[in-house]
Design an enzyme around this catalytic site. Structure first.
Site, PDB file in Angstrom:
ATOM      1  N   SER A 152      37.393  46.451  41.985  1.00 34.54           N
ATOM      2  CA  SER A 152      37.774  45.809  40.730  1.00 34.54           C
ATOM      3  C   SER A 152      39.294  45.766  40.663  1.00 34.54           C
ATOM      4  O   SER A 152      39.984  46.504  41.383  1.00 34.54           O
ATOM      5  CB  SER A 152      37.222  46.619  39.550  1.00 34.54           C
ATOM      6  OG  SER A 152      37.824  46.253  38.330  1.00 34.54           O
ATOM      7  N   TYR A 187      35.431  53.808  34.275  1.00 35.31           N
ATOM      8  CA  TYR A 187      35.268  52.683  35.205  1.00 35.31           C
ATOM      9  C   TYR A 187      36.456  52.601  36.170  1.00 35.31           C
ATOM     10  O   TYR A 187      36.269  52.452  37.389  1.00 35.31           O
ATOM     11  CB  TYR A 187      35.140  51.398  34.404  1.00 35.31           C
ATOM     12  CG  TYR A 187      34.889  50.156  35.215  1.00 35.31           C
ATOM     13  CD1 TYR A 187      33.617  49.878  35.705  1.00 35.31           C
ATOM     14  CD2 TYR A 187      35.911  49.234  35.457  1.00 35.31           C
ATOM     15  CE1 TYR A 187      33.371  48.719  36.440  1.00 35.31           C
ATOM     16  CE2 TYR A 187      35.675  48.085  36.188  1.00 35.31           C
ATOM     17  CZ  TYR A 187      34.403  47.830  36.678  1.00 35.31           C
ATOM     18  OH  TYR A 187      34.168  46.678  37.401  1.00 35.31           O
TER      19      TYR A 187
END
Length: 260
Positions: free
Chosen positions: A144, A157
């Protein structure tokens, strides 16, 4: 285009039942790969398999949680027994909890780490044991932009995706002698069903993403397919331990000056 062909290859895509995982799986199938999809919801898995098969793609599915090592061991063995050697693994399964760090329950933090990072480790180990014997394989971890940047509300995350970036580099280092390439894809902001509610004119976050992205738009999920095919094919045989960010240029700039 033989360099990019995946004919005769089998690709496991965890969490390939919707969104970006489905877009990448579809790209691999178009290049000739047989799809093996994992999920945790039977209905979603069945709907995804129907979608893939509607295009004539070879696709099968398995229900299990990638954080359950026993289930992963059993299911990876079943996959190879029922379909043949796994040539490609895409560690796409993931979750996110959008909560301020001071408010996030520890159990939620741990769960994000378990799914997004530990799950990828569990699956990679099981698949790689067989790839090592065959001295061939491709593993793609879906990282990501949060592998590189921080943002409010996503501490768990970002921690998991930052860890996944470094896991990618370490596994690439360990398994390169066995002709296994381990790389990552870092998606930017994409137009999916999950982001649809905020992709409306006047929404501050929508305006922020469009202005922050040099391409001036949200990504189309299909934009990930080419990178997934490249990292799965012979074309990337000397590419190892890399994270390819497919983000419309966000990481290349600090943004536009406010007076522009």
């Amino acid at each position: 285009m033989e360099l990019f062909s995946l004919k005769g290859k089998r690709a496991v895509i965890t969490g390939g039942t919707h969104g970006l995982g489905m877009a990448m799986a579809e790209g691999l199938a178009k290049a000739g790969a047989e799809l093996i999809i994992t999920g945790t919801t039977p209905q979603k898995l069945e709907e995804a398999l129907e979608y893939y098969k509607s295009f004539g793609f070879a696709a099968s599915g398995y229900i299990f949680d990638v954080t359950d090592e026993t289930a992963a061991i059993d299911n990876v063995a079943r996959m190879e027994e029922e379909h043949g050697p796994i040539d490609i693994l895409v560690n796409n399964a993931g979750i996110i909890k959008r909560v301020l760090a001071v408010d996030m329950p520890i159990e939620d933090f741990r769960r994000v780490i378990e799914v997004d990072l530990v799950g990828a480790f569990i699956m990679s180990r099981q698949v790689a044991k067989r790839m090592i014997e065959r001295r061939s394989g491709k593993i793609i971890n879906i990282c990501s932009m949060m592998s590189e940047l921080g943002r409010t509300n996503v501490s768990a995350y970002a921690s998991a995706k930052g860890g996944l970036k470094m896991l990618t580099k370490n596994l690439a280092t360990e398994w390169a002698p066995y002709n296994i390439q381990v790389n990552g894809i870092g998606p930017g902001y994409f137009a999916t069903s999950q982001t649809e509610p905020i992709r409306v004119d006047g929404n501050p976050f929508n305006e922020f993403i469009i202005s922050r992205t040099p391409a001036g738009k949200w990504g189309d999920p299909e934009d990930l397919a080419g990178t997934a095919v490249f990292l799965s094919s012979k074309a990337s045989d000397f590419v190892n331990g890399q994270i390819i960010y497919v983000d419309g240029g966000i990481l290349a700039t600090i943004g536009k000056p406010s007076n522009e």
